[in-house]
Design a protein around this motif. Structure first.
Motif, short mmCIF file in Angstrom:
data_model
loop_
_atom_site.label_atom_id
_atom_site.label_comp_id
_atom_site.label_asym_id
_atom_site.label_seq_id
_atom_site.Cartn_x
_atom_site.Cartn_y
_atom_site.Cartn_z
N UNK A 1 -6.42 -3.52 -5.71
CA UNK A 1 -6.47 -2.04 -6.04
C UNK A 1 -7.29 -1.80 -7.14
N UNK A 2 -7.43 -0.37 -7.68
CA UNK A 2 -8.03 0.05 -8.89
C UNK A 2 -7.67 -0.86 -10.02
N UNK A 3 -8.46 -1.31 -10.68
CA UNK A 3 -8.31 -1.95 -11.92
C UNK A 3 -7.27 -1.35 -12.89
N UNK A 4 -7.23 -0.44 -13.14
CA UNK A 4 -6.28 0.35 -14.02
C UNK A 4 -4.84 0.14 -13.45
N UNK A 5 -4.65 0.32 -11.99
CA UNK A 5 -3.32 0.17 -11.53
C UNK A 5 -3.06 -1.32 -11.54
N UNK A 6 -3.85 -2.39 -11.25
CA UNK A 6 -3.59 -3.77 -11.46
C UNK A 6 -3.07 -3.93 -12.85
N UNK A 7 -3.88 -3.49 -13.86
CA UNK A 7 -3.42 -3.93 -15.07
C UNK A 7 -1.72 -3.40 -15.42
N UNK A 8 -1.68 -2.29 -15.03
CA UNK A 8 -0.44 -1.58 -15.26
C UNK A 8 0.71 -2.23 -14.65
N UNK A 9 0.44 -2.59 -13.29
CA UNK A 9 1.40 -3.37 -12.40
C UNK A 9 1.73 -4.99 -13.10
N UNK A 10 0.69 -5.55 -13.33
CA UNK A 10 0.81 -6.92 -13.92
C UNK A 10 1.45 -6.78 -15.26
N UNK A 11 1.36 -6.01 -16.10
CA UNK A 11 2.09 -5.87 -17.16
C UNK A 11 3.21 -5.68 -17.27
N UNK A 12 3.95 -4.96 -15.93
CA UNK A 12 5.30 -4.64 -16.06
C UNK A 12 5.77 -5.99 -15.17
N UNK A 13 5.08 -6.74 -14.44
CA UNK A 13 5.63 -8.01 -13.99
C UNK A 13 5.75 -9.10 -15.03
N UNK A 14 4.56 -9.20 -15.88
CA UNK A 14 4.65 -10.13 -17.00
C UNK A 14 5.60 -10.05 -17.89
N UNK B 1 0.64 -1.21 -0.05
CA UNK B 1 -0.03 0.08 -0.08
C UNK B 1 0.93 1.20 -0.02
N UNK B 2 1.93 1.09 0.85
CA UNK B 2 2.87 2.34 0.98
C UNK B 2 3.86 2.40 -0.29
N UNK B 3 4.33 0.98 -0.75
CA UNK B 3 5.34 1.21 -1.58
C UNK B 3 5.25 0.34 -3.16
N UNK B 4 3.99 0.17 -3.18
CA UNK B 4 3.67 -0.70 -4.42
C UNK B 4 4.18 -0.10 -5.69
N UNK B 5 4.00 0.94 -5.98
CA UNK B 5 4.46 1.43 -7.29
C UNK B 5 5.91 1.52 -7.49
N UNK B 6 6.61 1.92 -6.60
CA UNK B 6 8.05 1.91 -6.53
C UNK B 6 8.60 0.55 -6.46
N UNK B 7 7.90 -0.23 -5.71
CA UNK B 7 8.54 -1.74 -5.57
C UNK B 7 8.25 -2.72 -6.88
N UNK B 8 7.05 -2.43 -7.32
CA UNK B 8 6.87 -3.11 -8.61
C UNK B 8 7.71 -2.76 -9.69
N UNK B 9 7.99 -1.40 -9.94
CA UNK B 9 8.86 -1.09 -11.13
C UNK B 9 10.34 -1.53 -10.69
#
Length: 349
Positions: free
Chosen positions: A312-325, A273-281
């Protein structure tokens, strides 16, 4: 604040709110009672009662015990009036006796912490009872609320070191300069003990558990001085160390997705929740270059990221999962031979 208010009605429990609430209780008692008592009389009586309760390690004394503790008739009258008022204390009937009970744990901890720090400031000494590890949470609350001097911090650290870690946990990274003083005092104390091997296992375990729950810049420095057990890795991960999260997820410990681990899940959920964007990238880059010894941990951590992001928000989910995939596709293309040599990886879901 109106007369009907109770501690449960308060919007939060900051020091200012709790102080206002207790002062309101004293003022109301002074105005409503026929006794010639003023606000300072009530403050002194509550402080005396708080110190006596800690000395006896009894937070729900029988009324006869309160009478025995009472330092003066006016003190006893003050406590009786406040109990009848039912804001700070209440009287409960327990079988054949009546006991005095704090109205709520939050107001109890505030009053005990206030009394403790006032006594320390007044006497330039620390009461023996406060060396009891049982009181580290109360003292930590007092440190976080009242920010005592470095001299007092040093004395408290010598007598009850966990109190300083509890204060770090309660401050939550909001006061970095004061937290730096707390961290320095704890590290100095640990050094005097000969490091982590010089303290009892019970104290080491509680130290790691508090750090696991703490947001503070000081956590990483303290963690370096401790054995890298799972709670320490979780503490580091909570405070910005992605490598610690990968290490935690490596092997057959609590990082395995097949193991039910509420402590892990709590830290992961809070941290993402605190660092999701940073950590996922960062993780998407790590997956493309991770060494063979950390393959398992990196993939497991990516899986936890994906699972947590579903809330989380569906748009954020898609962005994060695309990075990981994308990172995983690159990763598997480069390290497919490592994957097939590791049977455990083949079973990852």
């Amino acid at each position: 604040m109106q007369a009907r208010d109770t501690i449960d009605d308060l919007p939060n429990t900051s020091k200012e709110v709790l102080n206002e609430y207790s002062e309101y209780a004293y003022e109301t008692a002074s105005e409503m009672s026929d006794e010639p008592l003023i606000v300072p009389d009530y403050e002194r009586a509550v402080e005396g009662l708080s110190l006596d309760a800690m000395e006896a390690r009894n937070f729900a004394p029988a009324w006869r015990e309160v009478c025995e503790w009472s330092r003066s008739t006016s003190n006893l009258d003050s406590i009786r009036i406040l109990s009848e008022q039912d804001q700070l204390f209440t009287i409960l009937k327990q079988r054949t006796e009546r006991t005095l009970s704090f109205r709520h744990d939050r107001i109890r901890d505030f009053l005990l912490a206030d009394a403790s720090l006032n006594e320390i400031n007044r006497t330039d000494g620390i009461p023996d009872c406060l060396s009891d590890p049982y009181y580290y949470s109360i003292l930590g609350t007092g440190i976080a609320y009242f920010r005592p001097s470095e001299t007092i911090l040093s004395g408290l650290c010598d007598r009850n070191p966990l109190a300083l870690l509890e204060a770090l946990c309660r401050l939550g990274g909001d006061t970095p300069e004061y937290e730096k003083k707390i961290g320095a005092e704890f590290q100095e104390w640990l050094s005097k003990q000969g490091g982590s091997t010089g303290i009892p296992n019970s104290l080491l375990g509680e130290t790691m558990d508090i750090l696991r729950q703490t947001y503070s810049e000081q956590v990483s420095e303290i963690a370096e001085l401790l054995p890298q057990f799972p709670p320490v890795l979780l503490a580091r991960f909570r405070n910005g160390d992605l490598e610690a999260g990968i290490q935690y997820c490596t092997g057959n410990g609590g990082g395995s997705p097949n193991v039910n681990n509420p402590q892990r899940d709590s830290v992961f959920n809070d941290t993402l929740q605190q660092r999701g964007d940073q950590y996922t990238a960062v993780l998407s880059k790590v997956l493309s270059s991770v060494g063979a010894e950390h393959v398992q941990g990196a993939l497991r951590l990516a899986g936890f990221f994906g699972r947590t992001e579903l809330g989380r928000d569906s748009r954020t989910v898609g962005e994060h999962m695309e990075l990981i995939q994308n990172a995983c596709r690159h990763f598997f293309g480069r390290l497919s031979s490592v994957v097939f040599q590791n049977n455990d990886l083949l079973s990852i879901r």
